[in-house]
Design a protein around this motif. Structure first.
Motif, PDB file in Angstrom:
ATOM      1  N   CYS A  54       0.817  -1.219   0.000  1.00  0.00           N
ATOM      2  CA  CYS A  54       0.000   0.000   0.000  1.00  0.00           C
ATOM      3  C   CYS A  54       0.850   1.268   0.000  1.00  0.00           C
ATOM      4  O   CYS A  54       0.302   2.380  -0.043  1.00  0.00           O
ATOM      5  N   LYS A  55       2.172   1.111   0.079  1.00  0.00           N
ATOM      6  CA  LYS A  55       3.084   2.256   0.146  1.00  0.00           C
ATOM      7  C   LYS A  55       4.105   2.162  -0.979  1.00  0.00           C
ATOM      8  O   LYS A  55       5.119   1.452  -0.854  1.00  0.00           O
ATOM      9  N   PRO A  56       3.857   2.866  -2.094  1.00  0.00           N
ATOM     10  CA  PRO A  56       4.732   2.761  -3.264  1.00  0.00           C
ATOM     11  C   PRO A  56       6.202   3.035  -2.997  1.00  0.00           C
ATOM     12  O   PRO A  56       7.076   2.439  -3.654  1.00  0.00           O
ATOM     13  N   ASP A  57       6.516   3.899  -2.030  1.00  0.00           N
ATOM     14  CA  ASP A  57       7.927   4.196  -1.769  1.00  0.00           C
ATOM     15  C   ASP A  57       8.656   2.963  -1.232  1.00  0.00           C
ATOM     16  O   ASP A  57       9.821   2.719  -1.581  1.00  0.00           O
ATOM     17  N   ILE A  59       7.845  -0.098  -1.979  1.00  0.00           N
ATOM     18  CA  ILE A  59       7.935  -1.014  -3.119  1.00  0.00           C
ATOM     19  C   ILE A  59       9.167  -0.677  -3.956  1.00  0.00           C
ATOM     20  O   ILE A  59       9.946  -1.556  -4.329  1.00  0.00           O
ATOM     21  N   THR A  60       9.352   0.606  -4.233  1.00  0.00           N
ATOM     22  CA  THR A  60      10.510   1.045  -5.010  1.00  0.00           C
ATOM     23  C   THR A  60      11.813   0.647  -4.341  1.00  0.00           C
ATOM     24  O   THR A  60      12.739   0.127  -4.983  1.00  0.00           O
ATOM     25  N   ASN A 105      -5.244  -2.314  -5.369  1.00  0.00           N
ATOM     26  CA  ASN A 105      -4.263  -1.264  -5.623  1.00  0.00           C
ATOM     27  C   ASN A 105      -2.842  -1.752  -5.345  1.00  0.00           C
ATOM     28  O   ASN A 105      -1.903  -1.398  -6.073  1.00  0.00           O
ATOM     29  N   HIS A 109       0.440  -1.415  -7.777  1.00  0.00           N
ATOM     30  CA  HIS A 109       1.651  -0.670  -7.426  1.00  0.00           C
ATOM     31  C   HIS A 109       2.904  -1.503  -7.716  1.00  0.00           C
ATOM     32  O   HIS A 109       3.890  -1.004  -8.272  1.00  0.00           O
ATOM     33  N   VAL A 110       2.872  -2.767  -7.322  1.00  0.00           N
ATOM     34  CA  VAL A 110       4.043  -3.627  -7.508  1.00  0.00           C
ATOM     35  C   VAL A 110       4.279  -3.900  -8.992  1.00  0.00           C
ATOM     36  O   VAL A 110       5.421  -3.880  -9.472  1.00  0.00           O
ATOM     37  N   LYS A 112       3.511  -1.989 -11.529  1.00  0.00           N
ATOM     38  CA  LYS A 112       4.083  -0.785 -12.138  1.00  0.00           C
ATOM     39  C   LYS A 112       5.571  -0.649 -11.820  1.00  0.00           C
ATOM     40  O   LYS A 112       6.343  -0.139 -12.638  1.00  0.00           O
ATOM     41  N   ALA A 113       5.966  -1.134 -10.654  1.00  0.00           N
ATOM     42  CA  ALA A 113       7.367  -1.021 -10.253  1.00  0.00           C
ATOM     43  C   ALA A 113       8.272  -2.012 -10.979  1.00  0.00           C
ATOM     44  O   ALA A 113       9.459  -1.734 -11.190  1.00  0.00           O
TER      45      ALA A 113
END
Length: 268
Positions: A54-57, A59-60, A105, A109-110, A112-113
């Protein structure tokens, strides 16, 4: 031939852990993710990366850490998810949004990463773990069904949008398996004054019984291994009891009201 690198979200327990151990034993280079590595100080089945879907940062950071070590990512298994039950009318909308944030979601997110890396490689496989429940609107489990159904549909879109890059997308829909999913499931309160009280109580008991009596998670791991070995995976796969898998077929061939009646009788 170099071993494939696999990333499993939600890999510290349940189905994710079972899949990771099985693939590691088969010679794959496996990484799992967890929201808090400190909770698993003795985990040594395979490396864990700290990630909250749930936290894209986060994931990056996790993807970058993996790529610095391995320089590639061949398979992403979107397994992280949460359960939710309750009468739709009485389920707090904030909890509905939380379920969608994790189950729908989060995988996006994952995905897209990892897509830029898979495009550079001109290869990659993404397996989205959905659910047999995602094929039908189950009473008191409708939000969970909706999150998994939405993930299955978006997988079909991603297959078409990314196939020219050599990337494959598919889903695996499990039925009931004996895991600790119940421990993290949100239950809308069973209120004594609720008009849904009796039927909801029966459903909660049935859900817990089905999980307790569910199949061995190793069957899911074996199915994942089978999918990973396919040169051109199908759009959707299922794994579970014969009755659970057959329910999808029945929904496709029976008139709507006939299937609804079967489902109603089975869930009461």
């Amino acid at each position: 031939m170099k071993s494939k690198v696999v990333l499993i979200t939600g890999g510290s327990s349940g189905l994710g852990k079972a899949i990771g151990i099985y693939l590691t034993d088969k010679g794959y280079i496996v990484y799992g993710t967890t929201r808090d590595k400190l909770k698993y100080p003795d985990f040594d089945a395979f490396p864990l990366l700290e990630m909250d879907v749930c936290k894209p940062d986060t994931i990056t950071l996790a993807i970058n850490e993996l790529l610095r070590t391995e320089n590639r990512l061949d398979v992403l298994i979107n397994n992280a998810g949460v359960g939710i039950t309750g009468p739709l009318e009485e389920t707090p909308h904030l909890e509905i949004l939380k379920a969608f944030d994790t189950n729908f979601n989060g995988p996006l997110h994952v995905i897209k990463a990892v897509l830029p890396q898979m495009r550079r490689q001109k290869s990659g496989l993404v397996i989205n773990i959905t659910s047999i429940a995602g094929y039908m609107g189950l009473p008191y489990r409708g939000i969970y069904s909706a999150t998994k159904g939405a993930l299955g549909t978006i997988t079909e879109t991603l297959r078409l949008e990314t196939k020219t890059f050599g990337i494959h997308f598919t889903t695996l829909a499990p039925g009931d398996f004996a895991t600790n999913i119940a421990a993290g499931r949100y239950h809308a309160p069973l209120e004594k004054v609720s008009v849904y009280k009796d039927n909801y109580a029966k459903t909660l008991k049935s859900i817990d019984t089905d999980v307790d009596n569910g199949g061995d998670p190793i069957e899911v791991a074996k199915k994942i291994h089978y999918i990973v070995k396919q040169k051109s995976p199908k759009v959707h796969y299922t794994v579970g009891s014969t009755l659970q898998r057959f329910s999808i077929f029945l929904k496709g061939v029976l008139p709507g009201k006939w299937f609804e009646k079967l489902l109603d009788n089975h869930t009461r």
